[in-house]
Design a protein around this motif. Structure first.
Motif, short mmCIF file in Angstrom:
data_model
loop_
_atom_site.label_atom_id
_atom_site.label_comp_id
_atom_site.label_asym_id
_atom_site.label_seq_id
_atom_site.Cartn_x
_atom_site.Cartn_y
_atom_site.Cartn_z
N CYS A 181 7.43 10.53 -4.11
CA CYS A 181 8.15 10.30 -2.84
C CYS A 181 7.17 10.14 -1.67
N ARG A 182 6.23 10.64 -1.55
CA ARG A 182 5.09 10.44 -0.58
C ARG A 182 4.51 9.03 -0.55
N ALA A 183 4.36 8.48 -1.98
CA ALA A 183 3.85 7.15 -2.09
C ALA A 183 4.81 6.08 -1.75
N ALA A 184 6.14 6.38 -2.01
CA ALA A 184 7.03 5.55 -1.85
C ALA A 184 7.79 5.37 -0.12
N VAL A 185 8.10 6.71 0.27
CA VAL A 185 8.67 6.84 1.41
C VAL A 185 7.61 7.08 2.72
N GLY A 186 6.58 7.84 2.25
CA GLY A 186 5.51 8.20 3.13
C GLY A 186 5.57 9.83 3.47
N VAL A 187 6.83 10.54 3.20
CA VAL A 187 6.65 12.02 3.42
C VAL A 187 7.18 12.78 2.14
N GLY A 188 7.23 13.79 1.85
CA GLY A 188 7.65 14.62 0.74
C GLY A 188 9.07 14.81 0.85
N VAL A 189 9.78 15.29 -0.18
CA VAL A 189 11.14 15.41 -0.51
C VAL A 189 11.44 16.35 0.71
N LYS A 190 11.02 17.49 1.01
CA LYS A 190 11.53 18.44 1.89
C LYS A 190 11.60 17.98 3.48
N MET B 88 1.08 -1.32 -0.02
CA MET B 88 0.13 -0.06 -0.08
C MET B 88 1.06 1.37 -0.20
N PRO B 89 0.31 2.30 -0.56
CA PRO B 89 1.25 3.70 -0.45
C PRO B 89 1.59 3.94 1.13
N ALA B 90 2.90 4.16 1.06
CA ALA B 90 3.77 4.49 2.53
C ALA B 90 2.88 5.59 3.10
N ASP B 91 2.51 6.73 2.54
CA ASP B 91 1.78 7.68 3.15
C ASP B 91 0.70 7.42 3.86
N GLU B 92 -0.03 6.20 3.88
CA GLU B 92 -1.23 5.87 4.39
C GLU B 92 -0.68 5.19 5.97
N LEU B 93 0.91 4.83 6.05
CA LEU B 93 1.24 4.37 7.31
C LEU B 93 2.37 5.21 8.11
N VAL B 94 2.25 6.33 7.75
CA VAL B 94 2.95 7.51 8.41
C VAL B 94 2.40 7.58 9.85
N ASP B 95 3.39 7.51 10.80
CA ASP B 95 3.04 7.63 12.32
C ASP B 95 2.27 6.67 12.73
N GLN B 96 2.04 5.20 12.16
CA GLN B 96 1.52 4.40 12.53
C GLN B 96 2.14 3.22 13.13
N ASP B 97 1.50 2.55 14.25
CA ASP B 97 2.18 1.44 14.90
C ASP B 97 0.95 0.23 14.56
N ILE B 98 1.23 -0.69 13.61
CA ILE B 98 0.02 -1.53 13.40
C ILE B 98 0.77 -3.09 13.46
N ALA B 99 -0.27 -3.87 14.05
CA ALA B 99 -0.35 -5.25 13.92
C ALA B 99 0.02 -6.00 12.64
N GLY B 100 1.15 -6.64 12.70
CA GLY B 100 1.42 -7.27 11.46
C GLY B 100 0.42 -8.08 10.49
N THR B 101 -0.70 -8.57 11.60
CA THR B 101 -1.80 -9.24 11.12
C THR B 101 -2.66 -8.65 10.21
N ASP B 102 -2.56 -7.09 10.55
CA ASP B 102 -3.63 -6.20 9.90
C ASP B 102 -3.06 -6.12 8.33
N ILE B 103 -1.94 -6.41 8.04
CA ILE B 103 -1.25 -6.25 6.70
C ILE B 103 -0.96 -7.40 5.89
N TRP B 104 -0.78 -8.53 6.56
CA TRP B 104 0.05 -9.61 5.92
C TRP B 104 -0.97 -10.68 6.55
N ARG B 105 -1.40 -11.55 5.55
CA ARG B 105 -2.06 -12.68 5.84
C ARG B 105 -1.11 -13.90 6.21
#
Length: 281
Positions: free
Chosen positions: A176-185, A89-106
């Protein structure tokens, strides 16, 4: 030894070097620990053994991870730009998130069992690295090139990247936001701070007495010490001097952060260089 804590970083297995910057094992003594995690541009896959692995997305400010007394943590730090391929998924959807791995990977329960049943922390870390290797996919090569130019030892500036990479500023920001989660600056600010933190870690390891925050600020790309102070408070929540003192107090015997800072420092004078010094896993 019983009752003592340790934290040791290492370079990843060679097959993971393109997507993982370092791996680590942390063992906590008789008292629980609130581990501070500072923004570094990447993401982390970590597991308190006996619990479900968790994904910590790219950070824009420091956060804390509670580790129980007697707990052991194994972790993998992803390089900036590879999270979206690993998480699907796009990295900017995961910024500052602490997520259980079971919510992402089956099917992550199998990995949880392998980690919990591992004979040693080193074996558990091997299982976690194998999972990262299987799950990772190719990153955006243009974003990867942007990240390399923004590393502290390169001294690159965000404003120069569109012309250098033959792309519009808007398109670069979006990718950059899609891959890294934040913009270049924002990524530049984070990596620049990591350059300063490398100086702090090196000074602690070397028991340095010639601490010169003003010089370190300029050498790591800040206008002056005041500029460093503002950015440090924004990203870490404390002043550079407090960060230095806290690092010295927390990272004594049994702590090894060499895999984080050695790739950014030239032995002897601390200037940033492109060459990476490898620490075997």
């Amino acid at each position: 030894m019983a009752g003592e804590s340790s934290y040791v970083e290492r370079a990843p297995a060679p097959a993971l070097a393109a997507v993982v910057s370092l791996v680590w094992i942390q063992q906590v003594g008789d008292q629980p620990v609130a581990q501070r995690i500072v923004p570094h541009g990447g993401a982390e896959l970590r597991c308190v053994l006996g619990e479900t692995p968790r994904l910590l997305g790219p950070l824009t400010t420091a956060t804390y991870h509670d580790i129980p007394a007697g707990g052991t943590v194994v972790g993998v730090r992803l390089r900036p730009g590879v999270l979206s391929g690993l998480a699907g998924m796009p990295a900017d959807e995961l910024v500052d998130q602490d997520i259980a791995g079971t919510d992402i990977w089956r099917g992550l329960s199998r990995l949880t069992d392998l980690l919990g049943d591992a004979a040693t922390p080193q074996v558990a870390l091997g299982h976690l690295q194998s999972f990262a290797a299987r799950s990772a996919s190719a990153d955006d090569p243009l974003v990867g090139e942007a990240v390399r130019h923004l590393m502290p030892w390169r001294g690159g500036r965000p404003a120069a990247l569109p012309a250098l990479l033959s792309i519009s500023e808007r398109q670069l920001r979006r990718r950059c936001r899609a891959a890294v989660g934040v913009g270049v600056k924002e990524l530049h600010r984070i990596l620049r701070l990591q350059g300063f933190i490398a100086r702090v870690q090196a000074s602690v390891d070397q028991d340095a007495v010639d601490v010169d925050l003003a010089r370190w600020a300029v050498e790591t790309g800040y206008t002056d010490q005041a500029h460093l102070g503002r950015e440090c408070r924004r990203l870490v929540g404390v002043t550079p001097g407090v960060l230095l003192a806290q690092t010295g107090a927390a990272c004594g015997s049994g702590h090894d952060h060499a895999a984080s800072y050695l790739p950014m420092l030239r032995p002897g004078d601390g200037r940033f260089v492109q060459e990476r010094r490898s620490v075997p896993a």
